[in-house]
Design a protein around this motif. Structure first.
Motif, PDB file in Angstrom:
ATOM      1  N   LYS A   1       0.792  -1.230   0.000  1.00 29.61           N
ATOM      2  CA  LYS A   1       0.000   0.000   0.000  1.00 29.61           C
ATOM      3  C   LYS A   1       0.826   1.283   0.000  1.00 29.61           C
ATOM      4  CE  LYS A   1      -3.930  -2.106  -0.019  1.00 29.61           C
ATOM      5  NZ  LYS A   1      -4.519  -2.344  -1.322  1.00 29.61           N
ATOM      6  N   LYS A   2       2.050   1.183   0.493  1.00 27.34           N
ATOM      7  CA  LYS A   2       2.988   2.314   0.437  1.00 27.34           C
ATOM      8  C   LYS A   2       2.435   3.619   1.013  1.00 27.34           C
ATOM      9  CE  LYS A   2       5.421   0.463  -3.542  1.00 27.34           C
ATOM     10  NZ  LYS A   2       6.581  -0.004  -3.529  1.00 27.34           N
ATOM     11  N   CYS A   3       1.784   3.543   2.159  1.00 23.10           N
ATOM     12  CA  CYS A   3       1.312   4.771   2.807  1.00 23.10           C
ATOM     13  C   CYS A   3       2.522   5.661   3.100  1.00 23.10           C
ATOM     14  CB  CYS A   3       0.558   4.432   4.086  1.00 23.10           C
ATOM     15  SG  CYS A   3      -0.891   3.418   3.756  1.00 23.10           S
TER      16      CYS A   3
ATOM     17  N   SER B   1      -8.869  14.374  -0.915  1.00 23.10           N
ATOM     18  CA  SER B   1      -7.567  14.698  -1.527  1.00 23.10           C
ATOM     19  C   SER B   1      -6.439  14.529  -0.508  1.00 23.10           C
ATOM     20  CB  SER B   1      -7.584  16.126  -2.079  1.00 23.10           C
ATOM     21  OG  SER B   1      -7.938  17.005  -1.021  1.00 23.10           O
ATOM     22  N   SER B   2      -6.716  14.902   0.726  1.00 23.85           N
ATOM     23  CA  SER B   2      -5.698  14.802   1.768  1.00 23.85           C
ATOM     24  C   SER B   2      -5.440  13.322   2.091  1.00 23.85           C
ATOM     25  CB  SER B   2      -6.230  15.594   2.960  1.00 23.85           C
ATOM     26  OG  SER B   2      -5.589  15.327   4.122  1.00 23.85           O
ATOM     27  N   ARG B   3      -6.498  12.529   2.112  1.00 23.64           N
ATOM     28  CA  ARG B   3      -6.354  11.094   2.404  1.00 23.64           C
ATOM     29  C   ARG B   3      -5.522  10.411   1.305  1.00 23.64           C
ATOM     30  NH1 ARG B   3      -9.318   5.902   2.504  1.00 23.64           N
ATOM     31  NH2 ARG B   3      -8.612   5.007   4.469  1.00 23.64           N
ATOM     32  N   GLU B   4      -5.753  10.836   0.066  1.00 23.92           N
ATOM     33  CA  GLU B   4      -5.011  10.206  -1.037  1.00 23.92           C
ATOM     34  C   GLU B   4      -3.524  10.526  -0.972  1.00 23.92           C
ATOM     35  OE1 GLU B   4      -6.885  11.185  -4.774  1.00 23.92           O
ATOM     36  OE2 GLU B   4      -8.782  10.284  -4.118  1.00 23.92           O
ATOM     37  N   LYS B   5      -3.195  11.690  -0.407  1.00 19.46           N
ATOM     38  CA  LYS B   5      -1.764  12.029  -0.281  1.00 19.46           C
ATOM     39  C   LYS B   5      -1.099  11.125   0.762  1.00 19.46           C
ATOM     40  CE  LYS B   5      -1.924  16.792  -1.664  1.00 19.46           C
ATOM     41  NZ  LYS B   5      -2.561  17.940  -1.057  1.00 19.46           N
TER      42      LYS B   5
ATOM     43  N   VAL C   1      -0.230  18.555   8.498  1.00 20.81           N
ATOM     44  CA  VAL C   1      -0.668  17.752   7.351  1.00 20.81           C
ATOM     45  C   VAL C   1      -2.160  17.419   7.456  1.00 20.81           C
ATOM     46  CG1 VAL C   1      -0.375  15.526   6.157  1.00 20.81           C
ATOM     47  CG2 VAL C   1       1.639  16.794   6.950  1.00 20.81           C
ATOM     48  N   ASN C   2      -2.572  16.870   8.599  1.00 22.15           N
ATOM     49  CA  ASN C   2      -3.992  16.484   8.730  1.00 22.15           C
ATOM     50  C   ASN C   2      -4.546  16.893  10.096  1.00 22.15           C
ATOM     51  OD1 ASN C   2      -2.648  14.696  10.326  1.00 22.15           O
ATOM     52  ND2 ASN C   2      -3.633  12.859   9.522  1.00 22.15           N
ATOM     53  N   ASP C   3      -3.991  17.979  10.650  1.00 21.32           N
ATOM     54  CA  ASP C   3      -4.441  18.402  11.986  1.00 21.32           C
ATOM     55  C   ASP C   3      -5.040  19.814  11.984  1.00 21.32           C
ATOM     56  OD1 ASP C   3      -2.082  19.690  11.477  1.00 21.32           O
ATOM     57  OD2 ASP C   3      -1.166  19.316  13.427  1.00 21.32           O
ATOM     58  N   SER C   4      -5.508  20.265  10.791  1.00 21.22           N
ATOM     59  CA  SER C   4      -6.073  21.624  10.701  1.00 21.22           C
ATOM     60  C   SER C   4      -7.538  21.639  11.167  1.00 21.22           C
ATOM     61  CB  SER C   4      -6.020  22.099   9.244  1.00 21.22           C
ATOM     62  OG  SER C   4      -6.876  21.271   8.477  1.00 21.22           O
ATOM     63  N   ASN C   5      -8.103  22.840  11.269  1.00 21.75           N
ATOM     64  CA  ASN C   5      -9.520  22.953  11.634  1.00 21.75           C
ATOM     65  C   ASN C   5     -10.425  22.304  10.586  1.00 21.75           C
ATOM     66  OD1 ASN C   5      -9.029  24.257  13.982  1.00 21.75           O
ATOM     67  ND2 ASN C   5      -9.245  26.330  13.133  1.00 21.75           N
ATOM     68  N   ASP C   6     -10.056  22.468   9.302  1.00 21.67           N
ATOM     69  CA  ASP C   6     -10.852  21.836   8.240  1.00 21.67           C
ATOM     70  C   ASP C   6     -10.881  20.331   8.411  1.00 21.67           C
ATOM     71  OD1 ASP C   6     -11.497  24.110   6.992  1.00 21.67           O
ATOM     72  OD2 ASP C   6     -10.188  23.840   5.232  1.00 21.67           O
TER      73      ASP C   6
ATOM     74  N   LEU D   1     -13.195  -4.328  13.913  1.00 22.62           N
ATOM     75  CA  LEU D   1     -12.563  -3.739  12.731  1.00 22.62           C
ATOM     76  C   LEU D   1     -12.067  -2.354  13.129  1.00 22.62           C
ATOM     77  CD1 LEU D   1     -12.406  -4.084   9.475  1.00 22.62           C
ATOM     78  CD2 LEU D   1     -14.218  -2.383   9.517  1.00 22.62           C
ATOM     79  N   ALA D   2     -10.833  -2.041  12.786  1.00 22.11           N
ATOM     80  CA  ALA D   2     -10.319  -0.681  13.004  1.00 22.11           C
ATOM     81  C   ALA D   2      -9.962  -0.126  11.637  1.00 22.11           C
ATOM     82  CB  ALA D   2      -9.089  -0.722  13.912  1.00 22.11           C
ATOM     83  N   LEU D   3     -10.595   0.961  11.266  1.00 27.70           N
ATOM     84  CA  LEU D   3     -10.308   1.549   9.962  1.00 27.70           C
ATOM     85  C   LEU D   3      -9.290   2.681  10.115  1.00 27.70           C
ATOM     86  CD1 LEU D   3     -10.946   1.959   6.895  1.00 27.70           C
ATOM     87  CD2 LEU D   3     -12.533   3.722   7.652  1.00 27.70           C
ATOM     88  N   SER D   4      -8.177   2.553   9.391  1.00 30.92           N
ATOM     89  CA  SER D   4      -7.157   3.609   9.405  1.00 30.92           C
ATOM     90  C   SER D   4      -7.617   4.697   8.438  1.00 30.92           C
ATOM     91  CB  SER D   4      -5.802   3.036   8.985  1.00 30.92           C
ATOM     92  OG  SER D   4      -5.374   2.087   9.928  1.00 30.92           O
ATOM     93  N   LEU D   5      -8.251   5.730   8.971  1.00 35.37           N
ATOM     94  CA  LEU D   5      -8.839   6.762   8.114  1.00 35.37           C
ATOM     95  C   LEU D   5      -7.815   7.865   7.792  1.00 35.37           C
ATOM     96  CD1 LEU D   5     -11.618   7.580   6.808  1.00 35.37           C
ATOM     97  CD2 LEU D   5     -11.902   9.096   8.765  1.00 35.37           C
ATOM     98  N   HIS D   6      -7.283   8.450   8.815  1.00 33.05           N
ATOM     99  CA  HIS D   6      -6.203   9.459   8.730  1.00 33.05           C
ATOM    100  C   HIS D   6      -6.572  10.790   8.087  1.00 33.05           C
ATOM    101  CE1 HIS D   6      -4.117   6.099  10.215  1.00 33.05           C
ATOM    102  NE2 HIS D   6      -3.646   5.621   9.102  1.00 33.05           N
TER     103      HIS D   6
END
Ligand SMILES: C[S@@+](CC[C@H](N)C(=O)[O-])C[C@H]1O[C@@H](n2cnc3c(N)ncnc32)[C@H](O)[C@@H]1O
Ligand code: SF4
Length: 392
Positions: A151-153, A264-268, A306-311, A254-259
């Motif tokens: 998967k190369k996250c 678009s941010s998830r795909e990065k 990276v993924n910790d903004s208000n949005d 089940l634990a889903l790694s959402l991140h």
């Protein structure tokens, strides 16, 4: 139990990892289908299989004797339990233990194990120690389901290896057995109570082996854990496989790694996310929640800037509140991987993490921060950087 210096093992591990499958040997005692078939072919009854499992589960020591000595010990135990004598030589020539502990890195919070498979390749497993307020100790075992991962996250050490190989159900079960034996032979207090598929690899990319290994984890004659004590963590690139797991093993968590709940941010972060929309993913989660009768569990790695903004927090809250049933979010501070420049990522400050957590809670979402503690890392963190740290 030998504790070899990490460095020496590391270069050997890397050399071996590159070798093609060269070893041949017996089938694993933990290959349940093969044992069952063998039993049938030899006219054995169910209680004979129980005897085999009993002997197998109690015999293997971490100070592994030679194959000859091992056979002798097993033979004596089988005889003592009135196992049909004529079948013993055949059983012991066809089956054996196939995985070996080669490296152990201990910490107060548990230990990380480098385990060599019969084909010479390595995986890692983690033993995580939990101490309750009343002093009771219990362990979670974090198992690998693949050698490397396709998967190369962008944040994951295992992902940089690419996919090297699939584990068999027996190799997954042998990891648990080895760690159980380690606890026993070190005379450590407490027992293994949970198994999490959060080691190397994407479990749903090795669905059949993972599913079959769950049969062994929950088998009364083997590990005997309840299915709800098993957690399969997935990066969620196949809605169909999440639904299949919900149908075939609804009690397994089940634990889903959402991140990220922004596509678009998830795909990065997760390149394979291009193949699934957040809507499809949410739909698969709802399906799972309905089948299991429990809520959904999400893993959310927090990476500074990276993924910790208000949005991001708003989108995450919106995603969670849309779900059927309860949602529990585990916030995992990014764990530096020792891989080069940490992929250019940093862990947010404690204040920033708490702020994200507070906003999520204020929006009505149940969430916990999985802080790394002085006693060792939480299951998620410890398992998130497997193999490269001990190979390089
Ligand atoms: C290694 S993965 C294995 C299971 C599955 N492939 C998945 O992604 O959920 C287990 C967990 O470790 C997390 N992880 C990976 N790299 C990490 C890192 N550097 N810091 C913290 N967690 C990490 C993943 O996001 C995932 O939630
Ligand atoms: S986070 Fe999971 S899916 Fe992604 S590369 Fe690592 S092991 Fe594979």
């Amino acid at each position: 139990l030998t504790l070899t210096s990490g460095q020496r093992i590391s270069s050997r591990m890397r050399k071996n990892q590159n070798h093609q499958d060269t070893r041949r040997g017996p089938k694993s005692f933990f290959d349940l289908r093969a044992i069952e078939q063998w039993g049938e072919e030899n006219g054995l009854k169910e209680h004979h299989l129980k005897t085999i499992y009993k002997v197998v589960m109690t015999s293997y020591s971490c100070d592994r004797p030679s194959r000859h000595e091992e056979s002798q010990v097993l033979q004596d135990k089988l005889r003592a339990l009135s196992f049909p004598q004529a079948c013993i030589p055949n059983l012991l020539s066809e089956f054996g233990y196939t995985c070996t502990i080669r490296n152990i890195q201990q910490s107060q919070g548990g230990a990380k194990f480098g385990i060599q498979l019969a084909n010479g390749k390595f995986v890692e497993s983690v033993l995580i120690r939990h101490e309750r307020n009343n002093g009771d100790v219990r362990y979670t075992v974090c198992v690998s389901s693949q050698v490397g991962c396709a998967k190369k996250c962008s944040f994951c050490a295992t992902g940089t290896m690419g996919l090297i190989g699939q584990l068999s159900s027996a190799e997954i079960l042998e990891q648990i057995h080895l760690l159980q034996q380690y606890v026993k032979h070190k005379n450590l207090p407490g027992k293994i109570r949970n198994v999490v598929f959060m080691g190397m690899g994407e479990p749903l990319d090795n669905y059949d082996a993972v599913h079959e290994s769950i049969r062994g984890i929950t088998h009364q004659c083997l590990f005997g854990l309840k299915a709800k004590k098993v957690t399969v963590s997935t990066v969620g690139s196949s809605a169909q496989k999440i639904k299949a797991l919900a149908d075939e093993a609804p009690q397994v968590c089940l634990a889903l790694s959402l991140h990220s709940a922004i596509q678009s941010s998830r795909e990065k972060l997760i390149p394979s996310a291009v193949s699934i929309s957040l809507e499809e993913l949410g739909d698969a989660l709802d399906y799972h929640a309905k089948k299991s009768g429990r809520g959904s569990m999400l893993e959310y790695l927090l990476i500074n800037g990276v993924n910790d903004s208000n949005d991001e927090v708003d989108s995450l809250a919106e995603f969670c509140l849309k779900r059927e049933g309860n949602v529990y979010v585990n916030l995992i501070p990014y764990n530096p991987t020792l891989a080069g420049d940490n992929f250019g990522y940093q862990t947010p400050s404690d204040e920033r993490i708490s702020d994200f957590h507070d906003k999520l809670k204020a929006a009505g979402v149940k969430a916990l921060v999985r802080w790394s503690t002085q006693n060792g890392r939480d299951a998620n963190g410890a398992c998130g950087q497997l193999v490269l740290t001990s190979i390089t």
